[in-house]
Write an enzyme that holds these catalytic residues in place. Sequence first.
Site, PDB file in Angstrom:
ATOM      1  N   ASP A 285       4.749  10.540 -24.172  1.00 14.11           N
ATOM      2  CA  ASP A 285       5.726  11.071 -23.237  1.00 14.11           C
ATOM      3  C   ASP A 285       6.901  11.644 -24.050  1.00 14.11           C
ATOM      4  OD1 ASP A 285       6.557   9.873 -19.926  1.00 14.11           O
ATOM      5  OD2 ASP A 285       7.211  11.675 -20.976  1.00 14.11           O
TER       6      ASP A 285
ATOM      7  N   GLU B   6      12.788  10.046 -12.052  1.00 11.73           N
ATOM      8  CA  GLU B   6      12.761   8.998 -13.064  1.00 11.73           C
ATOM      9  C   GLU B   6      13.878   7.971 -12.857  1.00 11.73           C
ATOM     10  OE1 GLU B   6      11.074  12.170 -16.314  1.00 11.73           O
ATOM     11  OE2 GLU B   6      11.380  10.119 -16.954  1.00 11.73           O
TER      12      GLU B   6
HETATM   13  C1  GLC Z   1       9.081  12.988 -18.569  1.00 15.76           C
HETATM   14  C2  GLC Z   1       8.073  12.230 -17.747  1.00 15.76           C
HETATM   15  C3  GLC Z   1       6.677  12.795 -17.792  1.00 15.76           C
HETATM   16  C4  GLC Z   1       6.724  14.291 -18.046  1.00 15.76           C
HETATM   17  C5  GLC Z   1       7.346  14.506 -19.416  1.00 15.76           C
HETATM   18  C6  GLC Z   1       7.500  15.995 -19.733  1.00 15.76           C
HETATM   19  O1  GLC Z   1      10.013  12.119 -19.122  1.00 15.76           O
HETATM   20  O2  GLC Z   1       7.967  10.828 -17.982  1.00 15.76           O
HETATM   21  O3  GLC Z   1       6.045  12.497 -16.531  1.00 15.76           O
HETATM   22  O4  GLC Z   1       5.416  14.833 -18.006  1.00 15.76           O
HETATM   23  O5  GLC Z   1       8.594  13.875 -19.557  1.00 15.76           O
HETATM   24  O6  GLC Z   1       8.425  16.567 -18.896  1.00 15.76           O
END
Ligand code: GLC
Length: 627
Positions: A304, A509
Amino acid sequence: MSNRCSDFVKADCIYKNQNEQIEVRVRDLLSKMTLNEKAGQMTQIERTVATHSAIKDLSIGISLLISLNLLILSGGGSGPFDKASPCDWADMIDAFQNSALQSRLGIPIIYATDAVHGHNNVFGATIFPHNIGLGATRDADLVQRIGAATALEVRATGVHCAFAPCVAVARDPRWGRYYESFSEDTEIVRNMTSVVAGLQGLPPAGHPNGYPYVAGRNNVIACAKHFVGDGGTDKGINEGNAILSLSDLEKIHMAPYLDCLSQGVSTVMATYSSWNGSKLHSDYYLLTTTLKEKMGFQGFVISDWEGIDRLSQPHGSDYRYCISESINAGVDMVMVPFRYEKFLEDLIFLVESGDIPMSRIDDAVERILRVKFIAGLFEHPLTDRSLLDTVGSKIHRELAREAVRKSLVLLKNGKHPNKPFLPLDRSARRILVAGSHADDLGYQCGGWTMTWHGSSGNITTGTTILDAIKEAVGGETEIIYQKYPSPDIFAAKDFSFAVVVVGEAAYAEALGDNSVLEIPFGGSDLISLVATRVPTLVIMISGRPLVLDPGMLEKVDAFVAAWLPGTEGAGILDVVFGESEFVGLLPVTWFRRVDQLPLNAGDHSHDPLFPLGFGLKKFGVENHSIE
Ligand code: GLC
């Protein structure tokens, strides 16, 4: 793209021969790569740092779109520039791709974005209901069609990969990503993984389990996320700790990945969260022993955003520790996303020092190349501009409107048995429309729309609930809209009925972590103010159930949970005005009070306001008394 291998060297360019088997091409190309080039392929960077030389000279593997938006999020822009057209996006991405094709071996990049409910960063794209609303439909075929439509709009802009679907099984509505989950129920989530076949295309019968599959240029590389247990953290804390047995982890949270792998999902994203205190980004047992060896996953595991940076580092350790722990645990691609020079330098140091075996690097790069070959990026690296008109097309908006209709859950209809309040009368004399969410497209779409967290207002093209009511009623009907009506309006006018639309602000988030879960913007008081004076339908726009004051619920005549419907608000009015019926069922438990949480079907202390699966069908009537 011309094949840069002359006849003389062609024998030396097996990997460029599209008639060769995938695995032969992978091995041939891998055998030609330097350590630097291999490290470059394992690197995912921000667009803003994606310079021509970085992509060409360092053979960078993947560039990340959404993070770019995050970077330019402050400018409100969601692409190359504010309200960029799909063609502008394709121009931008093709320019990056052409840099990659000039690299020594001409390995194309994968360009990725979080297209989690449509191509949600592109102005004018179709925005579908978020996953929690799709879970209420229980319609796997619909969700597969949504995946296919999303893939077209994503490829039309030059993007190759969607960081979707989120297959979290969300167990606590206090979690800020609850709406990204289809359901609290594993079987419902498993059923909804049909979106993978929509995004990537349906693999042919006999396709090997766990082997990536992408049908063609109208499809994208999908990403099942976030592996594993992201929806099961203690108190729903985002990026927190899931405290549960291995058998419960497998039974509740891992099962949907079996369905994603059987549909050939090409990538899996590791979760930030931990399992019994072990950070997933460095958990060898789950990433390698379980996902890759036991479950047979042959695509690549992506970290991530700065996921490896968040590993708990022993005192005195540094970034190299994070790289070593995560890569050796089974992460194949690192979403760096900024300091790629440092990442490359440290990764190469760790390989040359023997801390990371070359066999691990080769395994990671093999997986990445496999996905690129399967996605056809060597043959078709640039955008197919014939797809441009699919972005926000009428047919896609009709599909989104169908999804909105099927996602609605009718919780109350009428104060007296056999006296339903809905459907509403299109030829009513005078209607009051009120509430913070009646005329707000941004709130209707929620997070991950045009910007990371989403926002209020006219953020893209679509139909608000107020717009849709105006379109739905007859010419004789007077509509009065007041976001926050004062009591005296009721003395001045008498209304046939009121539609009060309340709900949550947009969030994503950790910003969405919430342990109070009350209707924001004074929604509960507004409902009581209106419902004690006029027959009232309440529509709630939210990413999760919220506390419903018992007295308030008693006062209203009808209550519809609409989740986060996206751009096609008219789908709501199709149903409340009786053109279509209610079919939606709660995909989650609707709790009474937050002190009950977590509260899921099957729990011993199960005393919900509305249970998982509740939903008045058609225009059913239920006088739901609240103890
Ligand atoms: C974010 C998320 C993830 C996403 C990634 C790229 O923090 O946790 O779901 O795909 O970053 O944006």
